[in-house]
Scaffold this active site. Sequence first.
Site, PDB file in Angstrom:
ATOM      1  N   ALA A  65      -4.642   0.634  -3.299  1.00  0.00           N
ATOM      2  CA  ALA A  65      -5.704   0.256  -2.210  1.00  0.00           C
ATOM      3  C   ALA A  65      -5.072   0.730  -1.133  1.00  0.00           C
ATOM      4  CB  ALA A  65      -5.947  -0.917  -2.549  1.00  0.00           C
ATOM      5  N   GLY A 109      -3.826   0.018  -7.417  1.00  0.00           N
ATOM      6  CA  GLY A 109      -5.775   1.117  -7.115  1.00  0.00           C
ATOM      7  C   GLY A 109      -5.322   2.628  -7.364  1.00  0.00           C
ATOM      8  N   GLU A 112      -5.573   2.561 -11.025  1.00  0.00           N
ATOM      9  CA  GLU A 112      -6.457   2.307 -11.308  1.00  0.00           C
ATOM     10  C   GLU A 112      -6.862   3.152 -11.679  1.00  0.00           C
ATOM     11  OE1 GLU A 112      -6.517  -1.607  -9.621  1.00  0.00           O
ATOM     12  OE2 GLU A 112      -6.581  -2.401 -10.727  1.00  0.00           O
ATOM     13  N   GLU A 132       1.149  -5.107  -7.840  1.00  0.00           N
ATOM     14  CA  GLU A 132      -0.381  -5.794  -6.850  1.00  0.00           C
ATOM     15  C   GLU A 132       0.344  -7.351  -6.555  1.00  0.00           C
ATOM     16  OE1 GLU A 132      -1.094  -3.839  -9.024  1.00  0.00           O
ATOM     17  OE2 GLU A 132      -3.507  -3.191  -8.480  1.00  0.00           O
TER      18      GLU A 132
HETATM   19  N1  DAK Z   1      -1.850   0.482   2.639  1.00  0.00           N
HETATM   20  C1  DAK Z   1      -1.082   0.735   3.039  1.00  0.00           C
HETATM   21  N2  DAK Z   1       0.053   1.999   3.927  1.00  0.00           N
HETATM   22  C2  DAK Z   1       0.378   2.557   2.618  1.00  0.00           C
HETATM   23  C3  DAK Z   1       0.575   2.329   1.072  1.00  0.00           C
HETATM   24  C4  DAK Z   1      -0.562   1.300   0.511  1.00  0.00           C
HETATM   25  N3  DAK Z   1      -0.960   0.743  -0.423  1.00  0.00           N
HETATM   26  N4  DAK Z   1       1.430   2.543   1.138  1.00  0.00           N
HETATM   27  C5  DAK Z   1       2.599   3.406   1.195  1.00  0.00           C
HETATM   28  N5  DAK Z   1       1.709   2.860   2.652  1.00  0.00           N
HETATM   29  C6  DAK Z   1       1.925   3.507   3.876  1.00  0.00           C
HETATM   30  C7  DAK Z   1       3.308   2.368   4.100  1.00  0.00           C
HETATM   31  O1  DAK Z   1       3.481   1.607   4.808  1.00  0.00           O
HETATM   32  C8  DAK Z   1       3.734   3.416   5.324  1.00  0.00           C
HETATM   33  O2  DAK Z   1       3.379   3.769   6.702  1.00  0.00           O
HETATM   34  P1  DAK Z   1       4.028   3.504   8.306  1.00  0.00           P
HETATM   35  O3  DAK Z   1       4.811   2.530   7.954  1.00  0.00           O
HETATM   36  O4  DAK Z   1       4.967   5.209   7.823  1.00  0.00           O
HETATM   37  O5  DAK Z   1       2.911   3.925   9.105  1.00  0.00           O
HETATM   38  C9  DAK Z   1       3.554   5.121   4.819  1.00  0.00           C
HETATM   39  O6  DAK Z   1       2.748   4.845   3.709  1.00  0.00           O
HETATM   40  C10 DAK Z   1       5.031   5.457   3.783  1.00  0.00           C
HETATM   41  O7  DAK Z   1       5.213   4.595   3.029  1.00  0.00           O
HETATM   42  P2  DAK Z   1       6.399   4.301   2.950  1.00  0.00           P
HETATM   43  O8  DAK Z   1       7.107   4.679   3.457  1.00  0.00           O
HETATM   44  O9  DAK Z   1       6.280   2.455   1.965  1.00  0.00           O
HETATM   45  O10 DAK Z   1       7.085   5.075   1.512  1.00  0.00           O
HETATM   46  P3  DAK Z   1       8.581   5.154   0.879  1.00  0.00           P
HETATM   47  O11 DAK Z   1       9.724   5.895   0.207  1.00  0.00           O
HETATM   48  O12 DAK Z   1       9.975   4.107   1.037  1.00  0.00           O
HETATM   49  O13 DAK Z   1       7.858   3.415  -0.278  1.00  0.00           O
HETATM   50  C11 DAK Z   1       6.575   2.819  -2.011  1.00  0.00           C
HETATM   51  C12 DAK Z   1       7.140   4.552  -0.903  1.00  0.00           C
HETATM   52  C13 DAK Z   1       5.402   3.942  -2.625  1.00  0.00           C
HETATM   53  C14 DAK Z   1       7.291   2.349  -2.557  1.00  0.00           C
HETATM   54  C15 DAK Z   1       6.170   2.563  -0.843  1.00  0.00           C
HETATM   55  O14 DAK Z   1       5.061   2.514  -0.018  1.00  0.00           O
HETATM   56  C16 DAK Z   1       4.452   1.481  -1.828  1.00  0.00           C
HETATM   57  O15 DAK Z   1       5.491  -0.513  -2.471  1.00  0.00           O
HETATM   58  N6  DAK Z   1       3.894   1.053  -1.191  1.00  0.00           N
HETATM   59  C17 DAK Z   1       2.911   0.066  -1.778  1.00  0.00           C
HETATM   60  C18 DAK Z   1       2.349   0.395  -2.996  1.00  0.00           C
HETATM   61  C19 DAK Z   1       1.955  -1.355  -3.596  1.00  0.00           C
HETATM   62  O16 DAK Z   1       1.858  -2.304  -3.252  1.00  0.00           O
HETATM   63  N7  DAK Z   1       0.261  -1.104  -3.737  1.00  0.00           N
HETATM   64  C20 DAK Z   1      -1.022  -1.570  -3.885  1.00  0.00           C
HETATM   65  C21 DAK Z   1      -1.469  -1.997  -3.561  1.00  0.00           C
HETATM   66  S1  DAK Z   1      -2.909  -3.496  -3.359  1.00  0.00           S
HETATM   67  C22 DAK Z   1     -10.501  -3.858  -6.077  1.00  0.00           C
HETATM   68  C23 DAK Z   1      -9.728  -2.959  -6.410  1.00  0.00           C
HETATM   69  C24 DAK Z   1      -8.240  -2.331  -6.980  1.00  0.00           C
HETATM   70  C25 DAK Z   1      -7.876  -2.706  -5.757  1.00  0.00           C
HETATM   71  C26 DAK Z   1      -8.452  -3.740  -4.250  1.00  0.00           C
HETATM   72  C27 DAK Z   1      -9.352  -4.178  -4.711  1.00  0.00           C
HETATM   73  N8  DAK Z   1     -11.525  -3.881  -5.797  1.00  0.00           N
HETATM   74  C28 DAK Z   1     -12.572  -3.285  -6.628  1.00  0.00           C
HETATM   75  C29 DAK Z   1     -12.176  -4.497  -5.269  1.00  0.00           C
HETATM   76  C30 DAK Z   1      -6.178  -2.186  -5.847  1.00  0.00           C
HETATM   77  C31 DAK Z   1      -4.791  -2.632  -4.807  1.00  0.00           C
HETATM   78  C32 DAK Z   1      -4.300  -2.032  -4.282  1.00  0.00           C
HETATM   79  O17 DAK Z   1      -3.566  -1.740  -4.719  1.00  0.00           O
END
Ligand code: DAK
Length: 258
Positions: A65, A109, A112, A132
């Site tokens: 997400a 997400g 998911e 997360e």
């Molecule tokens: N959200 C927003 N931006 C993201 C992102 C994300 N999840 N993942 C990557 N990006 C963006 C980065 O900020 C970056 O943007 P700029 O800085 O260039 O503007 C761009 O994508 C490229 O990412 P990286 O520079 O970080 O790329 P790397 O290759 O170095 O790293 C990575 C790749 C996938 C390891 C890293 O980007 C990363 O750790 N991303 C976050 C992964 C994460 O934590 N995902 C979980 C998010 S929480 C719900 C249902 C579901 C959910 C919530 C509520 N309800 C039913 C209520 C779900 C929650 C989640 O998924």
Amino acid sequence: MTYQFILSEKIKRVGLLRINRPKVLNALNGELLAELAQALEEYDKAPEIGAMVITGDDRAFAAGADIKEMAEMSSVDMLLRDRISSSWDRLRAIKKPLIAAVSGWCLGGGNELAIACDMIVASQSAVFGQPELNLGIFPGGGATQRLPRTVGKAISMEMVLNNRTLDAEEALHYGLVNYVYPLDEYLEKALTMANEIAARAPIAIQLAKQAVNRAFETHLAEGVNDERQAFYLLFSTVDQKEGMQAFIEKRTAEWKGR
Ligand code: DAK
């Protein structure tokens, strides 16, 4: 219909939906999820479509997400941001088979979403995870329930509690994905599989999907009973008569979806 964050096209009898925010690794914002739900619902209603494939791009199915969208939200915001939660509920209600074609990051997400689909076809570069906890939250889109039912408790706990990721071969080994193919083949293979399914008797397919999903939602006696009721129902369809007659006459069945 045109969308801002997804691309939609029909390929034979399959609706292909591509998540299209490549600059942020296809992070799922509320608008994107609402568009995805709407596009799936439209394909669900379209008689010429028999199955749907959801994909991202080679680098990411979806990295979760959109963290920037959620960062400042309160509990009440999350509760009232009906677009996020209701989109997940709408995805769950889709009747036709859904295949996720996954390459690259499939996190949070994104994972998911993939495991809410009925089958997953992965590229060799796919990486599955639930990171997360790194953000001070835990999975909220179904992973704590669907992952244990798929890969078992031990691996689920590691993925949810300790950011264990699974590469494509591990995901295959643990039963998270159906197939792993090279990068230049996975989408084509997913579309072929979807088109094969889409060519089958439509009502039987929908009831079969529903019946298998009941295995994860209810206890055995109730699930077997639901299966039996749906099975009886099929004997009032044109397609059951056609399918059995075609077998007897040694010809290919022509499904009517009736
Ligand atoms: N959200 C927003 N931006 C993201 C992102 C994300 N999840 N993942 C990557 N990006 C963006 C980065 O900020 C970056 O943007 P700029 O800085 O260039 O503007 C761009 O994508 C490229 O990412 P990286 O520079 O970080 O790329 P790397 O290759 O170095 O790293 C990575 C790749 C996938 C390891 C890293 O980007 C990363 O750790 N991303 C976050 C992964 C994460 O934590 N995902 C979980 C998010 S929480 C719900 C249902 C579901 C959910 C919530 C509520 N309800 C039913 C209520 C779900 C929650 C989640 O998924």
